[in-house]
Design an enzyme around this catalytic site. Structure first.
Site, mmCIF file in Angstrom:
data_model
loop_
_atom_site.group_PDB
_atom_site.id
_atom_site.type_symbol
_atom_site.label_atom_id
_atom_site.label_comp_id
_atom_site.label_asym_id
_atom_site.label_seq_id
_atom_site.Cartn_x
_atom_site.Cartn_y
_atom_site.Cartn_z
ATOM 1 N N HIS A 26 -39.366 51.006 123.832
ATOM 2 C CA HIS A 26 -38.767 50.991 122.489
ATOM 3 C C HIS A 26 -39.745 50.255 121.572
ATOM 4 O O HIS A 26 -39.539 49.098 121.220
ATOM 5 C CB HIS A 26 -37.418 50.259 122.580
ATOM 6 C CG HIS A 26 -36.585 50.333 121.340
ATOM 7 N ND1 HIS A 26 -35.684 49.365 120.994
ATOM 8 C CD2 HIS A 26 -36.506 51.273 120.363
ATOM 9 C CE1 HIS A 26 -35.078 49.696 119.868
ATOM 10 N NE2 HIS A 26 -35.565 50.841 119.459
ATOM 11 N N CYS A 44 -34.747 44.281 113.239
ATOM 12 C CA CYS A 44 -35.417 42.977 113.315
ATOM 13 C C CYS A 44 -36.852 43.050 112.789
ATOM 14 O O CYS A 44 -37.702 42.253 113.186
ATOM 15 C CB CYS A 44 -35.424 42.468 114.750
ATOM 16 S SG CYS A 44 -33.797 42.046 115.347
ATOM 17 N N ASN A 62 -26.274 49.592 108.244
ATOM 18 C CA ASN A 62 -27.099 50.428 109.118
ATOM 19 C C ASN A 62 -27.393 51.786 108.459
ATOM 20 O O ASN A 62 -27.735 52.746 109.132
ATOM 21 C CB ASN A 62 -26.383 50.628 110.467
ATOM 22 C CG ASN A 62 -27.308 51.185 111.545
ATOM 23 O OD1 ASN A 62 -28.514 50.918 111.538
ATOM 24 N ND2 ASN A 62 -26.769 51.974 112.469
ATOM 25 N N THR A 97 -39.645 48.483 111.994
ATOM 26 C CA THR A 97 -40.185 49.537 111.136
ATOM 27 C C THR A 97 -41.097 48.952 110.067
ATOM 28 O O THR A 97 -42.184 49.474 109.811
ATOM 29 C CB THR A 97 -39.044 50.350 110.497
ATOM 30 O OG1 THR A 97 -38.275 50.923 111.552
ATOM 31 C CG2 THR A 97 -39.568 51.452 109.612
HETATM 32 C C1 SPV Z 1 -32.236 51.735 116.810
HETATM 33 O O1 SPV Z 1 -31.082 51.336 116.614
HETATM 34 O O2 SPV Z 1 -33.002 51.151 117.593
HETATM 35 C C2 SPV Z 1 -32.755 52.902 116.106
HETATM 36 C C3 SPV Z 1 -31.814 53.773 115.460
HETATM 37 O O3 SPV Z 1 -33.918 53.162 116.150
HETATM 38 S S1 SPV Z 1 -30.847 54.633 116.582
HETATM 39 O O4 SPV Z 1 -31.113 56.021 116.398
HETATM 40 O O5 SPV Z 1 -29.472 54.314 116.290
HETATM 41 O O6 SPV Z 1 -31.199 54.223 117.930
HETATM 42 MN MN MN Z 2 -34.875 51.996 117.738
#
Ligand code: SPV
Ligand code: MN
Length: 677
Positions: free
Chosen positions: A300, A324, A437, A327
């Site tokens: 991740h 956190c 979110n 991005t």
């Molecule tokens: C995350 O929550 O880590 C994301 C968005 O990147 S999701 O598509 O909800 O996982």
């Molecule tokens: Mn993510």
């Protein structure tokens, strides 16, 4: 002479050699029968004898000639059986098989608007989608692994007996697409035609989900042509379920069930991207298991290029829990971006290489403003393909979000319906104008700073790995681990973070989050740590590992850093990777010297970084660090049966170093007192 191979009739543009075809089908079927005994009647399409007969018959009946030919041009019996099974199960009225063409993509976009799942906004290419009030984040409680009898994933992973779970979710999906068009879409995880590529098929009744995927993933129809009859691909079956005002109605029947044996995920009665976009977090779970058996890593992590002196680029991969700063780190001004969310790593010729699994960003929009995130803000405010979700729309179909800068309207439309300031939601909570979110989805190629090596099939060489979380009182803003093993254990495997709105549940609770990948792990935790430790074997210069913490607070709860400071931490780390600066030795790693940071602050941000700032931010908090080791170790001892012993040994050494330092310096060590490394 008459060839012994019998040419069966042309299917689409393909001629199939019947002997091989039959043999492959039988091999495939044998595999299906042994690994999937569950899909016996009533799901008879999975049975061997029906693959050649019933599947083709059903597909011919249900698909128009054009769609049938498109599907059959992909000579893959497992794919055909998957589509046929989905049609039979969901009762779809019609089926659209999408190729990689621009026309098909445009069709999906139009459908999303026509079906009311997206609203066209006042800038060309921009649309907005709303998820239901109770469907605003990944729902961990209803996301489960289908666990075959006799297997064990460890206590930390949410699972359900496979037979029971499959029956439950298949009965929830039953008939849900009656009267609807089923979309069959093909994508590729990772760059196409690469060792990293994993072809995927997504079946969904939601053009919104399909639209997101056309932005987020490389096209995969042509990849399926290339893999021919290989069974090695991921499958996703999603239905948004019954709708009420264009959002999933039956939230109590929301389920996301993952079948690791079949490399397949079911998702139902939800629209939120993290629950539905198969190639995002659903595929990450499948990929982690696949990587574990094949000797690579699925993480991740973002991948970005940090620009050092004289045009040098050093690639960083970074793991942060959702919301956190991941991005925004991946698209720091003046640096280059490859990806912001998921990376695959492989070793090649003694070098660790990484790719972005995606080609787009599904990012959190809160706090995106021209000052803190200029690149993304620019892309969100000019014409181009962008899907906003769960923002506030004003009367002129303009999107607004928390932290965007200008004052927000006091009324509009949001995920709660017609909204006004002070409105209470059905749960009695005050509804914020945009959800915390709320997200945007766009192509990385629409960003000014896309790295030119983004699509290279062999990926980029990784110079550094960073781990960061939301930590108000323990870690310093940046610190290098002594070596790979210490980095994996004391940084990645010790990561904690205060919870955010990216998942449903309460916020601000300090939680353990192993390499920020805990939500997506599909193998026992100890094995995952071991895979990471061993991944450096045979790598000549393993990447340096750093921890970062953008959320450190003082005694009064005030943040010690601004959002922009992270640029300096990354650029300092870039200098370290290339041996350009010395550091100071702490009990837990190596931190920067004041003079190096002060230079970077001045040059890159035009800001002073005083000695007082430095001391406040880089004081080593011994008691907090010891408490953290105790907290995390307790989790491993109590919850992770297969924890490798080296983790406990490394913790013991770190504890010893911290205690010895406390005797010498007291509970707080000023960086000024620390020795050079
Ligand atoms: C995350 O929550 O880590 C994301 C968005 O990147 S999701 O598509 O909800 O996982
Ligand atoms: Mn993510």
């Amino acid at each position: 002479m008459i060839s012994s191979a019998i040419i069966i009739p042309k299917i689409g543009q393909f001629e199939l050699n019947n002997n091989n075809f039959t043999k492959n089908v039988l091999d495939r079927c044998k595999a299906d029968v042994t690994i999937s005994p569950l899909y016996q009647p009533p799901h008879s399409l999975w049975r061997c004898k029906t693959v050649m007969g019933d599947v083709t018959k059903l597909l011919k009946q249900k698909l128009t000639a054009e769609n049938y030919n498109r599907l059959m041009a992909l000579a893959n019996p497992k794919l055909h059986a998957f589509v046929a099974d989905a049609i039979e199960l969901t009762g779809a009225e019609s089926v659209c098989v999408c190729t990689d063409s621009q026309e098909d993509r445009a069709y999906i976009r139009r459908q999303a608007i026509e079906k009311g799942e997206e609203i066209a906004l006042n800038i060309k290419g921009h649309t907005c989608h709303f998820d239901g009030y109770y469907d605003q984040g990944r729902d961990k409680g209803v996301t489960k692994y289908l666990l075959p009898a006799g297997s064990d994933l460890g206590a930390s992973l949410n699972s359900i007996d496979k037979q029971k779970g499959a029956e439950e979710i298949r009965s929830l999906l039953k008939g849900l697409m009656a009267g609807r068009e089923m979309l069959v879409m093909f994508f590729c995880l990772g760059p196409v035609d690469s060792e990293f590529s994993i072809p995927c098929v997504q079946i969904t009744d939601s053009p919104y989900v399909g639209h997101n995927e056309t932005i987020l993933y490389r096209p995969g129809y042509e990849q399926f042509r290339k893999i021919s009859d290989s069974p090695d691909f991921f499958r996703f079956l999603h239905s948004e379920g019954e709708l009420e005002g264009a959002v999933s109605k039956n939230v109590d029947k929301k389920r996301i069930y993952i079948d690791l044996e079949e490399n397949m995920v079911y998702s139902v009665n939800t629209q939120y991207g993290g629950n539905t976009i198969g190639l995002k977090k659903l595929s990450l779970r499948l990929a982690i298991q696949k990587a574990s058996t094949e000797g690579w890593l699925a993480e991740h992590m973002f991948v970005m290029g940090a620009c050092g002196p004289a045009g040098r680029i050093t690639y960083f991969a970074g793991a942060f829990p959702s919301a956190c700063g991941k991005t925004s780190t991946s698209m720091l001004p003046g640096q280059t971006i490859i990806g912001d969310d998921i990376a695959y790593f492989r070793k090649k010729d003694g070098v660790m290489r990484a790719v972005n699994v995606e080609k787009g960003i599904f990012g959190i929009i809160q706090d995106v403003n021209p000052h803190d995130d200029p690149i993304i803000h620019e892309a969100l405010t000019r014409p181009g393909e962008v899907i906003f979700s769960n923002v506030l729309l004003d009367g002129e179909n303009r999107p607004h979000w928390l932290g965007m800068g200008p004052e927000l309207p006091s009324e509009g439309i949001n995920h709660s319906g017609q909204w006004h300031k002070g409105k209470q939601g059905p749960d009695g909570n005050e509804v914020t104008p945009s959800h915390k979110n709320a997200r945007y989805c766009l192509n990385i190629s629409d960003l000014k700073n896309m790295d030119p090596r983004m699509d290279e099939p062999e990926g980029v060489e990784v110079g550094a790995v960073i781990y960061g979380g939301r930590d108000s009182d323990t870690w310093v803003p940046v610190e290098q681990a002594f070596n790979w093993t210490e980095g994996i254990i004391l940084k990645g495997a010790s990561l904690e973070s205060e919870t955010t709105a990216a998942t449903l549940g309460s916020e601000g609770v300090r939680t353990f989050n192993l390499m920020s990948n805990l939500d997506f792990l599909s193998i026992p935790l100890g094995r995952y740590i071991r895979n990471n430790l061993e991944f450096a074997d045979g790598v000549e210069n393993p990447p340096l590992i750093f921890s970062v913490n953008y959320f450190l607070k003082d005694k009064n709860g005030k943040y010690l850093n601004t959002m922009r400071d992270k640029l300096v931490w990354i650029l300092w780390a870039e200098l370290r990777v290339n041996g350009d600066v010395e550091g100071l030795r702490t009990p837990t790693g190596i931190i920067p010297k004041h003079e190096d940071l002060a230079k970077l602050f001045k040059k890159k941000l035009g800001a002073e970084f005083t000695r007082a700032d430095y001391i406040r931010q880089f004081t080593i908090r011994i008691r907090e660090n010891l408490a953290k080791l105790d907290r995390v170790e307790k989790i491993y001892k109590e919850k992770v049966a297969d924890t490798p012993n080296i983790l406990y040994r490394t913790f013991a050494e770190a504890r010893k170093r911290l205690k010895a330092a406390a005797e010498e310096y007291g509970d707080n060590i000023s960086p000024i007192d620390l020795p050079a490394e």
